[in-house]
Design a protein around this motif. Structure first.
Motif, mmCIF file in Angstrom:
data_model
loop_
_atom_site.group_PDB
_atom_site.id
_atom_site.type_symbol
_atom_site.label_atom_id
_atom_site.label_comp_id
_atom_site.label_asym_id
_atom_site.label_seq_id
_atom_site.Cartn_x
_atom_site.Cartn_y
_atom_site.Cartn_z
ATOM 1 N N PHE A 1 3.647 108.542 3.240
ATOM 2 C CA PHE A 1 3.762 109.292 1.986
ATOM 3 C C PHE A 1 2.658 108.828 1.032
ATOM 4 O O PHE A 1 2.675 107.682 0.576
ATOM 5 N N ALA A 2 1.717 109.717 0.748
ATOM 6 C CA ALA A 2 0.494 109.328 0.043
ATOM 7 C C ALA A 2 0.769 108.648 -1.294
ATOM 8 O O ALA A 2 0.247 107.560 -1.565
ATOM 9 N N ARG B 1 -8.197 107.450 -7.153
ATOM 10 C CA ARG B 1 -7.339 106.942 -6.093
ATOM 11 C C ARG B 1 -6.752 108.057 -5.231
ATOM 12 O O ARG B 1 -6.413 107.844 -4.076
ATOM 13 N N HIS B 2 -6.612 109.251 -5.824
ATOM 14 C CA HIS B 2 -6.067 110.367 -5.051
ATOM 15 C C HIS B 2 -6.975 110.712 -3.869
ATOM 16 O O HIS B 2 -6.522 111.318 -2.907
ATOM 17 N N PHE B 3 -8.231 110.339 -3.969
ATOM 18 C CA PHE B 3 -9.162 110.620 -2.879
ATOM 19 C C PHE B 3 -9.149 109.523 -1.815
ATOM 20 O O PHE B 3 -9.585 109.754 -0.696
ATOM 21 N N THR B 4 -8.677 108.316 -2.175
ATOM 22 C CA THR B 4 -8.845 107.188 -1.266
ATOM 23 C C THR B 4 -7.776 107.105 -0.190
ATOM 24 O O THR B 4 -7.967 106.412 0.806
ATOM 25 N N ASN B 5 -6.633 107.761 -0.368
ATOM 26 C CA ASN B 5 -5.573 107.675 0.642
ATOM 27 C C ASN B 5 -5.091 109.066 1.040
ATOM 28 O O ASN B 5 -3.924 109.287 1.320
ATOM 29 N N SER B 6 -6.022 110.023 1.055
ATOM 30 C CA SER B 6 -5.661 111.420 1.312
ATOM 31 C C SER B 6 -5.381 111.696 2.781
ATOM 32 O O SER B 6 -4.836 112.738 3.120
ATOM 33 N N ARG C 1 -6.592 106.759 6.752
ATOM 34 C CA ARG C 1 -6.991 105.821 5.697
ATOM 35 C C ARG C 1 -5.792 105.001 5.225
ATOM 36 O O ARG C 1 -5.915 103.806 4.956
ATOM 37 N N ARG C 2 -4.611 105.620 5.133
ATOM 38 C CA ARG C 2 -3.431 104.868 4.695
ATOM 39 C C ARG C 2 -3.066 103.788 5.703
ATOM 40 O O ARG C 2 -2.703 102.669 5.327
ATOM 41 N N ASP C 3 -3.168 104.107 6.994
ATOM 42 C CA ASP C 3 -2.896 103.104 8.030
ATOM 43 C C ASP C 3 -3.931 101.977 7.973
ATOM 44 O O ASP C 3 -3.590 100.795 8.137
ATOM 45 N N GLN C 4 -5.173 102.362 7.749
ATOM 46 C CA GLN C 4 -6.239 101.362 7.656
ATOM 47 C C GLN C 4 -6.016 100.438 6.462
ATOM 48 O O GLN C 4 -6.159 99.214 6.558
ATOM 49 N N MET D 1 -14.313 98.065 -1.073
ATOM 50 C CA MET D 1 -15.493 98.855 -0.748
ATOM 51 C C MET D 1 -15.177 99.930 0.289
ATOM 52 O O MET D 1 -15.765 101.016 0.282
ATOM 53 N N GLY D 2 -14.228 99.653 1.174
ATOM 54 C CA GLY D 2 -13.785 100.685 2.110
ATOM 55 C C GLY D 2 -13.107 101.831 1.380
ATOM 56 O O GLY D 2 -13.293 103.010 1.735
#
Length: 236
Positions: A123-124, A162-167, A171-174, A203-204
């Motif tokens: 869940f984002a 932040r809305h772009f970083t876990n879309s 990326r969320r698993d990472q 940075m990721g």
């Protein structure tokens, strides 16, 4: 004077609501703030609105134009790179300090946040909140008041990105895996490793945000939420 506390409280309420709309992208990047419409939408007079707008301009969350207009700043790849680079340095410093200061109780608290992060990783919004909670706890453990103050200021600006970083789920698993590795470094008492992991993690997130911004427009976060006041704006 009797009016001052009420006026200040009113301005703070307006400030809080406008800031929320800006950070949640309900007030769209590049959107102009029209005073009459905004006053009506928030059901406040011009005085607390103007105080709130001045405060948001001073924080860089609104922009004063040479013509006198006020705009929500555009989402900018150069700005996001700068913000994330500074935040990476702050996170690295705080991870190092937290590694030296963490108590068993602190480490248990971090593990509990990790468990919630894992449970909510699909869940984002919830995953993002748990990630923020983890970083906030590390900042508290670090105990450097100046670093935390600058970190909080930077993080406020970064909420728009932040809305772009876990879309994506990838990326969320990472991010969850990186959070686990960071907590392991803290538990293992390895400040150099913790500092590097924290820096690389941020940075990721920057790279993910830049990629998402390059390929997509701003995410639509207004569904089911508040209506952006400027949507009904008229010229001041």
């Amino acid at each position: 004077m009797p009016e001052s506390p009420t006026r200040n409280t009113g301005a703070h309420v307006v400030y809080t609501e406008l800031k929320r709309q800006i950070l949640n992208l309900e007030l769209k990047p590049g959107q102009r703030i029209y005073e009459p419409a905004m006053s009506a939408a928030l059901q406040v007079s011009r005085t607390p609105l103007r105080e709130a707008v001045r405060r948001l301009i001073s924080e860089g969350l609104l922009e004063q134009q040479p013509t006198g207009g006020v705009l929500v700043p555009a989402l900018d790849e150069a700005a996001i790179s700068e913000l994330y680079e500074v935040r990476a340095a702050m996170e690295s410093l705080m991870a190092r300090n937290a590694c030296l200061n963490a108590t068993p109780a602190d480490l248990e608290a971090l593990e509990a946040i990790l468990e919630r992060n894992a449970a909510l990783v699909k869940f984002a919004d919830d995953a993002m909140k748990q990630g923020m909670a983890l970083h906030a706890k590390i900042a508290a453990i670090a105990g450097n008041s100046w670093a935390r103050r600058f970190h909080d200021q930077i993080s406020s600006h970064m909420e728009r990105y932040r809305h772009f970083t876990n879309s994506t789920q990838e990326r969320r698993d990472q991010a969850l895996a990186q959070h686990r590795a960071l907590v392991e470094a803290l538990s293992g008492g390895d400040p150099d490793k913790a500092a590097k992991l924290a820096f690389d993690h941020v940075m990721g997130a920057r790279d993910a945000a830049v990629r998402a911004m390059s390929g997509n427009s701003a995410p639509d976060n207004t569904a089911g939420g508040h209506t952006a006041a400027g949507d009904t704006a008229v010229s001041s």
